[in-house]
Design a protein around this motif. Structure first.
Motif, PDB file in Angstrom:
ATOM      1  N   PHE A  36      25.746 -13.722  -3.694  1.00 36.64           N
ATOM      2  CA  PHE A  36      24.693 -13.075  -2.942  1.00 36.64           C
ATOM      3  C   PHE A  36      23.448 -13.079  -3.842  1.00 36.64           C
ATOM      4  N   CYS A  37      22.416 -13.786  -3.425  1.00 36.89           N
ATOM      5  CA  CYS A  37      21.222 -13.969  -4.245  1.00 36.89           C
ATOM      6  C   CYS A  37      20.155 -12.985  -3.798  1.00 36.89           C
ATOM      7  N   LEU A  38      19.816 -12.049  -4.657  1.00 38.32           N
ATOM      8  CA  LEU A  38      18.845 -11.011  -4.355  1.00 38.32           C
ATOM      9  C   LEU A  38      17.537 -11.311  -5.074  1.00 38.32           C
ATOM     10  N   ALA A  39      16.422 -11.317  -4.327  1.00 29.33           N
ATOM     11  CA  ALA A  39      15.079 -11.439  -4.902  1.00 29.33           C
ATOM     12  C   ALA A  39      14.470 -10.050  -4.923  1.00 29.33           C
ATOM     13  N   GLN A  40      14.172  -9.528  -6.121  1.00 30.86           N
ATOM     14  CA  GLN A  40      13.837  -8.123  -6.215  1.00 30.86           C
ATOM     15  C   GLN A  40      12.915  -7.863  -7.406  1.00 30.86           C
ATOM     16  N   PHE A  41      12.373  -6.652  -7.453  1.00 32.56           N
ATOM     17  CA  PHE A  41      11.643  -6.189  -8.632  1.00 32.56           C
ATOM     18  C   PHE A  41      11.761  -4.679  -8.692  1.00 32.56           C
ATOM     19  N   CYS A  42      11.338  -4.110  -9.818  1.00 30.54           N
ATOM     20  CA  CYS A  42      11.349  -2.662  -9.981  1.00 30.54           C
ATOM     21  C   CYS A  42      10.003  -2.209 -10.524  1.00 30.54           C
ATOM     22  N   ASP A  43       9.820  -0.909 -10.608  1.00 32.32           N
ATOM     23  CA  ASP A  43       8.585  -0.355 -11.147  1.00 32.32           C
ATOM     24  C   ASP A  43       8.593  -0.515 -12.669  1.00 32.32           C
ATOM     25  N   TRP A  44       7.401  -0.403 -13.271  1.00 33.43           N
ATOM     26  CA  TRP A  44       7.283  -0.533 -14.714  1.00 33.43           C
ATOM     27  C   TRP A  44       7.824   0.688 -15.433  1.00 33.43           C
ATOM     28  N   ARG A  99       0.831  -1.204   0.000  1.00 33.16           N
ATOM     29  CA  ARG A  99       0.000   0.000   0.000  1.00 33.16           C
ATOM     30  C   ARG A  99       0.869   1.259   0.000  1.00 33.16           C
ATOM     31  N   ASP A 100       2.011   1.202   0.702  1.00 33.67           N
ATOM     32  CA  ASP A 100       2.945   2.326   0.624  1.00 33.67           C
ATOM     33  C   ASP A 100       3.399   2.549  -0.814  1.00 33.67           C
ATOM     34  N   PHE A 101       3.760   1.463  -1.479  1.00 31.87           N
ATOM     35  CA  PHE A 101       4.252   1.537  -2.854  1.00 31.87           C
ATOM     36  C   PHE A 101       3.194   2.135  -3.768  1.00 31.87           C
ATOM     37  N   GLY A 102       1.946   1.810  -3.460  1.00 32.47           N
ATOM     38  CA  GLY A 102       0.842   2.440  -4.158  1.00 32.47           C
ATOM     39  C   GLY A 102       0.325   1.645  -5.334  1.00 32.47           C
ATOM     40  N   PRO A 103      -0.846   2.011  -5.820  1.00 33.84           N
ATOM     41  CA  PRO A 103      -1.457   1.277  -6.942  1.00 33.84           C
ATOM     42  C   PRO A 103      -0.708   1.499  -8.241  1.00 33.84           C
ATOM     43  N   ARG A 104      -0.709   0.466  -9.056  1.00 32.54           N
ATOM     44  CA  ARG A 104      -0.115   0.513 -10.389  1.00 32.54           C
ATOM     45  C   ARG A 104      -1.117  -0.117 -11.361  1.00 32.54           C
ATOM     46  N   PRO A 105      -1.501   0.560 -12.407  1.00 32.95           N
ATOM     47  CA  PRO A 105      -2.476  -0.018 -13.342  1.00 32.95           C
ATOM     48  C   PRO A 105      -2.053  -1.375 -13.883  1.00 32.95           C
ATOM     49  N   ALA A 106      -0.751  -1.568 -14.073  1.00 30.64           N
ATOM     50  CA  ALA A 106      -0.284  -2.843 -14.627  1.00 30.64           C
ATOM     51  C   ALA A 106      -0.479  -3.995 -13.658  1.00 30.64           C
ATOM     52  N   ALA A 107      -0.653  -3.686 -12.359  1.00 32.50           N
ATOM     53  CA  ALA A 107      -0.845  -4.753 -11.370  1.00 32.50           C
ATOM     54  C   ALA A 107      -2.182  -5.458 -11.535  1.00 32.50           C
ATOM     55  N   ARG A 108      -3.118  -4.821 -12.230  1.00 29.01           N
ATOM     56  CA  ARG A 108      -4.438  -5.431 -12.400  1.00 29.01           C
ATOM     57  C   ARG A 108      -4.358  -6.787 -13.100  1.00 29.01           C
ATOM     58  N   SER A 109      -3.361  -6.963 -13.950  1.00 32.98           N
ATOM     59  CA  SER A 109      -3.250  -8.196 -14.722  1.00 32.98           C
ATOM     60  C   SER A 109      -2.514  -9.306 -13.969  1.00 32.98           C
ATOM     61  N   ALA A 169       5.731  -8.059 -13.480  1.00 33.52           N
ATOM     62  CA  ALA A 169       5.071  -8.741 -14.595  1.00 33.52           C
ATOM     63  C   ALA A 169       5.614  -8.107 -15.858  1.00 33.52           C
ATOM     64  N   ALA A 170       6.579  -8.777 -16.483  1.00 35.52           N
ATOM     65  CA  ALA A 170       7.208  -8.230 -17.679  1.00 35.52           C
ATOM     66  C   ALA A 170       6.509  -8.777 -18.914  1.00 35.52           C
ATOM     67  N   PRO A 171       6.411  -7.990 -19.976  1.00 32.26           N
ATOM     68  CA  PRO A 171       5.823  -8.510 -21.213  1.00 32.26           C
ATOM     69  C   PRO A 171       6.613  -9.710 -21.727  1.00 32.26           C
ATOM     70  N   TRP A 172       5.898 -10.567 -22.469  1.00 31.42           N
ATOM     71  CA  TRP A 172       6.548 -11.762 -23.019  1.00 31.42           C
ATOM     72  C   TRP A 172       7.740 -11.351 -23.889  1.00 31.42           C
ATOM     73  N   GLY A 173       8.820 -12.104 -23.731  1.00 34.76           N
ATOM     74  CA  GLY A 173      10.022 -11.816 -24.504  1.00 34.76           C
ATOM     75  C   GLY A 173      10.916 -10.783 -23.881  1.00 34.76           C
ATOM     76  N   ASP A 224       3.025   1.068 -23.446  1.00 34.60           N
ATOM     77  CA  ASP A 224       2.607   2.096 -24.402  1.00 34.60           C
ATOM     78  C   ASP A 224       3.860   2.758 -24.954  1.00 34.60           C
ATOM     79  N   PRO A 225       4.386   2.224 -26.092  1.00 29.06           N
ATOM     80  CA  PRO A 225       5.635   2.781 -26.614  1.00 29.06           C
ATOM     81  C   PRO A 225       5.531   4.248 -26.980  1.00 29.06           C
ATOM     82  N   GLY A 226       4.285   4.732 -27.259  1.00 27.91           N
ATOM     83  CA  GLY A 226       4.119   6.148 -27.581  1.00 27.91           C
ATOM     84  C   GLY A 226       4.827   6.524 -28.862  1.00 27.91           C
ATOM     85  N   ASP A 227       5.503   7.647 -28.831  1.00 31.54           N
ATOM     86  CA  ASP A 227       6.187   8.160 -30.011  1.00 31.54           C
ATOM     87  C   ASP A 227       7.408   7.309 -30.348  1.00 31.54           C
TER      88      ASP A 227
END
Length: 876
Positions: free
Chosen positions: A120-128, A47-57, A175-179, A134-137
C-alpha cells in the motif's frame, strides 16, 4: 465504484493501471497498480491547514501567504501512479489526521479496499518540528521517531495488522532540511541521469552534469512515499484504517495499491541490459528511447561489435582507437537501476511503436521477448566480483603506475574504482586521472587499484610510455576472485643511458595529478603551464608553490606559464625562479580579455624567462606565425615544439619552417609537447628526450641539455643518431671544400614504424624502409656534405595514434665549414615579411599600451628586422 481498463502503449487490450473512478496514462505493466480515488475522504485544504513560516521557502506563491502547495491531480511519482487531490489552496484535497478537535481534520479514516495487494503506497507529509530550524536549548531534541499516526490493514476475516507512521521514518515535512531524509519512505522528487556533454539549462549545471545525475523536482513541496508491506499479500484487505496518534498533524495526499511482491521503492543494483532491436539501427541516437517505470535509466549506448581476437593482435596497442563508422548495429545497451519487478519500455520513435518487457519474467542466461514480439532483452555481466589489483613492472618486480583500460566481452569500458565510466574529452572539462584516446577511455593508476569486474573473460590494455611494451590480453575472472596481478614488460631503459623525457606543454591538471600521469606515461618531467584565456586563469594558484618532485626523485612537475598573443605568437616559459612572467596574455581575445592592450613584445617575455633561468619554447610551432620570426632572429628561442602529422611524412609547415630557420643558421632544438587541454590527449603523447649524460636529473640540467640541442622529439620511436660519432647539438668541422660524414641511426619503437631517414639541410640523403613495418631498424651510410649545414635523423609510421602520427625527429648535428655561412635568402625573405607583418599589426591594429611600452615593442621589431635585412644584403 467503477473500474476502468485502458489499452497499453502497444495498442493491445490488457488490464492496465486500475483507477477507481479516474482516468490515467496507460501503464506498460498490466495490472501492476490500483490508484485509489480518495475524493469522498478529502477533509482539508491548504488554507484550512493554515500558514506555516517554513512554507515560504518552498514555492514562490507561498512567500505571500505561507501556505503549502502540494502536488495535485494525476501523477506518476517514482513510477507509481497516484490520484491526488485537486489544485488550489482553497479546495479540499488532503486527508488531515490529528487528535486535536478542529473542523478540517479527523481522528480516524477508513478507506474501503476490497482486494489483495502486495504493498500500500501512501503519499503523505507531516507538519514541521520546530527543532528542524531552531534547535533552541541543548535539551530540546528533535522529535525523531515521533508517532504521528497508525495504518491498519483490516482483512476480510476481521483480523488486522497495524503499523506506526513515525516522523522521519515513514513521513517527513514537505520541505526537510538537507540530510534529513526518511528512513522508510522516499521523497516524491528523484534524480535523472545526464551526460557530461548534454546541453545545460543553466550555466551553473555544468558541475552537476559531470556527476552524471541531476535532481529532478516534480515540485518544491515534497510528498513522502511509504510502501506499506502487506504480510499476507494473497489475502484480500477489506479496509485501510488510518488513525491519528497525537495532535501533530499527519496529511495523506494519495493512496495506490501495488500488486507486486517486492518493495516498489527499492532498486536493485545497476544492471547492464542488451536489447536486440527489431531493425539494425542502434547507431541512430534519437530513434530509440529506453524508459523504466520503477527505476532510473542510467545511460544508453551503442557500439561497434567488439572483435576480441582482432583487438588483441592489433598494432595499435597503447595508441588508442580511432573513430570508426557505426552503421547497421543490432544491439542497444542500457544500464538501469530499478526494481526487480519493473517494466522496461523500448520505444521506436520513428515507427511510434513501444516494446515492453516485464523484468519479473526475465530468467538468468535467457533472452526475454517483448510482449508484442519484435525485440528481445537480456542481462549481461550478471555475476561480478570486487578485486584488489596491481600492475607489476617486470624489470623491477615492483608496482608500476600505468594507463589502463578493461573491456567487457562486448567491448564496454570498465573503469577502476574512482575513475569515470564516460570520460568527458571536451576542453577544460575533465582533468582528473583519466584519458579518452580517440574512442578508447583509460584510467591512470599508481600500480595498485580496486575494480569490480564481471566473471568470465575480460580484456585489458596496459600502456606506460614509449619504453614499455603496450600490453593487450585476455584475463579470465573467476567468480569470487579477490586478487588480480598484471605485468608489463620493459623494452628499453633510456634513463640508464643518460636521457630524460619530458612533455613541454600541459594545461589544467593539478600538480599531483600531473605527477601520477607522468609516472604512468613513463615521463620524467611535466611542464605544467599556467595561462590566461580571456577572463579565465588556469593553474595560477600552483605557481607560488614551485615544482613537485616524486619520492624517488625521478619524476618532476614544473609549473611555468604560456604567454600568448592571438596573432603574434605563443611562448612556453618553462621553469624559472622568482615571480612569474606577467601578464600572460595580451591584446584581447581569444587569449587576453576584451580591451587588454598589447602589453609587451614576446622578446621581453623571453628575456624575463631567461633572467629567471627558465627555458623558452615556441609552443605548437610555428602558429600563431608572426612575431616568432623576430624572436628566433634575435636568439630568444631555445626550442620549437613539433607535432607530427597523422601520416608522419614531415610534409608540414612546422617542419618546413624549422628547416628554414636552421638553413639560415639559427640553432633551435627540437622539442615535443602535447598542449594537453583535455582528456583526449594523454600527457607525454608527444615528448622531448634530452641527454643529461652523467648529470643528476633536475629542471636546470634538463633545460641546459635542451638549449645545447641534445634532444629528439617523438610520439613513439626512440632515435640514437650520430654523425662522425657526434650527437645532436654537436658540431662537425670540415675543410673548405666540404667532405664525407658517416651517419648512423638506431631506432626502436613500441609501435611499428616503416621508414627511417637522414636529412641534410632538410633533404633526405639516406633512408631505409620496411613495407610491413618494424619495431627496430638501423641505418649507416656515408653522406657527402659540400658546405655548411646540419644533419638530423627522423622516422615515421603509417600507424597513428588517435591524437598524433607515430614519428620522431632529432635535433641537428651542425656542420661548419670555415669561411662559409649557412644562409637561405628565400627563407630569410619570408621571415622578413613575417616581421614586417608584425610591425604593421602593432602599428595599425593592436590595442595600444602606454607610449613607452609601445615604443619598446617597436624597437624590438626594428632590431630584428635590421639584423635579418643586413644578412640578406650581405648575401646579395
Amino acid at each position: 465504484m467503477k473500474r476502468r481498463t485502458f489499452l497499453h502503449a502497444a495498442g493491445a487490450a490488457a488490464p492496465a493501471v486500475e483507477l477507481l473512478g479516474i482516468t490515467a496514462a496507460p501503464d506498460p505493466a498490466p495490472g501492476k497498480f490500483t490508484a485509489i480515488n480518495l475524493d469522498r475522504y478529502w477533509n482539508a485544504s491548504a488554507r484550512d491547514f493554515g500558514p506555516r513560516p517554513a512554507a515560504r521557502s518552498i514555492n514562490p506563491p507561498s512567500i505571500q501567504d505561507n501556505l503549502i502547495r502540494a502536488l495535485s491531480g494525476e501523477r506518476q511519482i517514482r513510477g507509481i501512479p497516484f490520484r491526488l487531490g485537486p489544485e488550489g489552496v482553497d479546495r479540499r484535497g488532503w486527508i488531515a489526521l490529528s487528535t486535536r478537535s478542529q473542523p478540517w481534520s479527523s481522528r480516524t479514516v477508513e478507506i474501503p479496499i476490497g482486494r489483495s495487494a502486495g504493498y500500500f503506497c501512501l503519499a503523505q507529509f507531516c507538519d514541521w518540528d520546530p527543532a528542524d530550524f531552531d534547535p533552541g536549548d541543548v535539551d530540546v531534541i528533535e522529535k525523531l521517531g515521533q508517532p504521528l499516526g497508525e495504518a491498519a490493514l483490516i482483512y476480510e476475516d476481521g483480523s488486522e495488522r497495524s503499523y506506526p507512521i513515525r516522523r522521519r521514518f515513514e513521513v517527513n515535512p514537505p520541505a526537510a532540511p538537507w540530510g534529513r531524509e526518511c528512513f522508510n519512505a522516499m521523497q516524491s522528487n528523484t534524480w535523472r541521469t545526464v551526460k557530461p556533454d548534454d546541453s545545460l539549462a543553466r550555466a551553473t549545471d555544468w558541475g552537476n552534469h559531470q556527476c552524471g545525475v541531476l535532481y529532478q523536482s516534480l515540485s518544491r513541496t515534497v510528498l513522502w512515499i511509504w510502501a506499506l508491506e502487506n504480510p499476507s499479500p494473497e489475502r484480500a484487505v477489506k479496509t485501510l484504517r488510518l488513525r491519528a496518534a497525537g495532535e501533530d498533524c499527519l496529511v495523506l495526499c494519495g493512496l495506490t495499491l501495488y500488486h507486486g511482491r517486492e518493495n516498489p521503492l527499492r532498486h536493485e543494483r545497476r544492471t547492464l541490459y542488451r536489447f536486440t532491436l527489431p531493425s539494425p539501427a542502434a547507431e541512430e541516437p534519437d530513434r530509440w528511447k529506453v524508459s523504466v517505470d520503477l527505476g532510473i535509466v542510467c545511460r544508453t549506448f551503442s557500439a561497434n561489435e567488439f572483435q576480441p581476437e582482432e583487438w588483441l593482435t592489433s598494432d595499435t596497442a597503447g595508441l588508442g582507437d580511432r573513430a570508426r563508422r557505426r552503421e547497421g548495429l543490432r544491439h542497444l545497451y542500457a544500464e538501469i537501476a530499478s526494481s526487480s519487478e519493473a517494466t522496461l519500455t523500448l520505444r521506436d520513435t520513428r515507427g511510434g511503436v513501444d516494446y515492453a518487457f516485464d523484468l519479473a519474467r526475465l530468467e538468468p542466461g535467457r533472452e526475454l521477448p517483448a510482449r508484442q514480439g519484435g525485440s528481445r532483452v537480456e542481462v549481461l555481466e550478471r555475476e561480478k566480483t570486487w578485486l584488489h589489483a596491481r600492475v607489476i613492472d617486470e624489470s623491477t618486480g615492483r608496482p608500476a603506475p600505468v594507463r589502463i583500460a578493461f573491456r567487457s566481452g562486448q567491448g564496454r569500458y570498465l573503469p577502476p574504482y574512482g575513475h569515470r565510466s564516460e570520460v568527458n574529452a571536451a576542453w577544460f572539462q575533465d582533468y582528473g586521472a583519466d584519458a579518452q584516446v580517440g574512442e578508447a577511455p583509460f584510467a591512470y593508476v599508481d600500480g595498485t587499484f580496486q575494480i569490480e569486474l564481471p566473471a568470465g573473460d575480460v580484456y585489458v590494455e596496459l600502456s606506460k610510455g614509449f619504453e614499455y611494451q603496450a600490453v593487450r590480453q585476455r584475463v579470465l575472472i573467476a567468480p569470487g576472485q579477490r586478487e588480480l596481478e598484471l605485468r608489463i614488460p620493459r623494452l628499453a631503459d633510456w634513463r640508464r643511458k643518460g636521457w630524460v623525457t619530458a612533455d613541454t606543454h600541459v594545461h589544467f591538471l593539478s600538480p599531483s595529478t600531473a605527477l601520477l600521469e607522468a609516472q604512468a606515461e613513463g615521463l620524467n618531467l611535466v611542464n605544467l603551464l599556467a595561462a590566461q584565456w580571456g577572463d579565465l586563469f588556469t593553474n595560477v594558484g600552483d605557481l607560488p608553490h614551485g615544482p613537485l618532485m616524486s619520492s624517488d626523485r625521478e619524476t618532476l612537475v614544473s609549473v611555468g606559464t604560456e604567454n600568448r598573443q592571438h596573432l603574434l605568437g605563443h611562448l612556453g616559459l618553462l621553469g624559472g625562479h622568482g615571480e612569474p612572467v606577467f601578464p600572460m596574455s595580451a591584446d584581447g581575445p581569444s587569449e587576453a580579455y576584451v580591451g587588454d592592450p598589447v602589453w609587451t613584445s614576446m622578446s621581453d617575455w623571453a628575456d624575463a624567462c631567461r633572467r629567471r633561468e627558465g627555458l623558452v619554447v615556441a609552443v605548437h610551432f610555428p602558429n600563431p606565425n608572426a612575431e616568432m620570426a623576430a624572436e628566433i632572429v634575435l636568439g630568444k628561442v631555445d626550442a620549437v615544439e613539433l607535432y607530427p602529422r597523422f601520416d608522419a611524412t614531415f610534409r608540414a609547415l612546422a617542419y618546413h619552417d624549422w628547416y628554414r630557420y636552421l638553413n639560415c643558421g639559427y640553432r633551435v632544438a627540437a622539442a615535443g609537447g602535447t598542449d594537453k587541454m583535455a582528456a583526449s590527449t594523454p600527457v607525454g603523447g608527444n615528448r622531448t628526450y634530452a641527454y643529461l649524460a652523467g648529470r643528476e636529473f633536475s629542471f636546470a640540467n634538463w633545460a641546459a641539455a635542451v638549449r645545447a640541442g641534445r634532444t629528439f622529439a617523438t610520439t613513439g620511436p626512440l632515435l640514437e643518431f650520430r654523425a662522425d660519432g657526434r650527437m645532436p647539438g654537436d658540431e662537425i668541422r670540415l675543410g673548405a671544400g666540404g667532405g664525407t660524414v658517416e651517419v648512423s641511426v638506431e631506432a626502436t619503437s613500441f609501435a611499428p614504424f616503416h621508414r627511417l631517414e637522414v636529412v641534410l639541410n632538410g633533404r633526405v640523403v639516406a633512408s631505409r624502409e620496411e613495407a610491413g613495418g618494424t619495431r627496430q631498424m638501423s641505418l649507416a651510410e656515408k653522406v657527402a656534405v659540400q658546405g655548411p649545414g646540419w644533419l638530423a635523423a627522423r622516422c615515421g609510421s603509417r600507424v597513428a595514434s588517435a591524437r598524433f602520427g607515430v614519428a620522431a625527429h632529432t635535433s641537428p648535428v651542425y656542420v661548419v665549414v670555415p669561411g662559409r655561412e649557412l644562409f637561405s635568402p628565400p627563407a630569410a625573405a619570408y621571415f622578413l615579411k613575417l616581421i614586417e607583418g608584425t610591425q604593421t599589426y602593432v602599428e595599425r591594429l593592436a590595442t595600444r599600451p602606454d607610449p613607452k611600452r609601445l615604443e619598446r615593442i617597436a624597437a624590438v621589431l626594428k632590431d630584428a628586422h635590421s639584423r635579418l635585412h643586413a644578412r640578406l644584403e650581405k648575401h646579395g
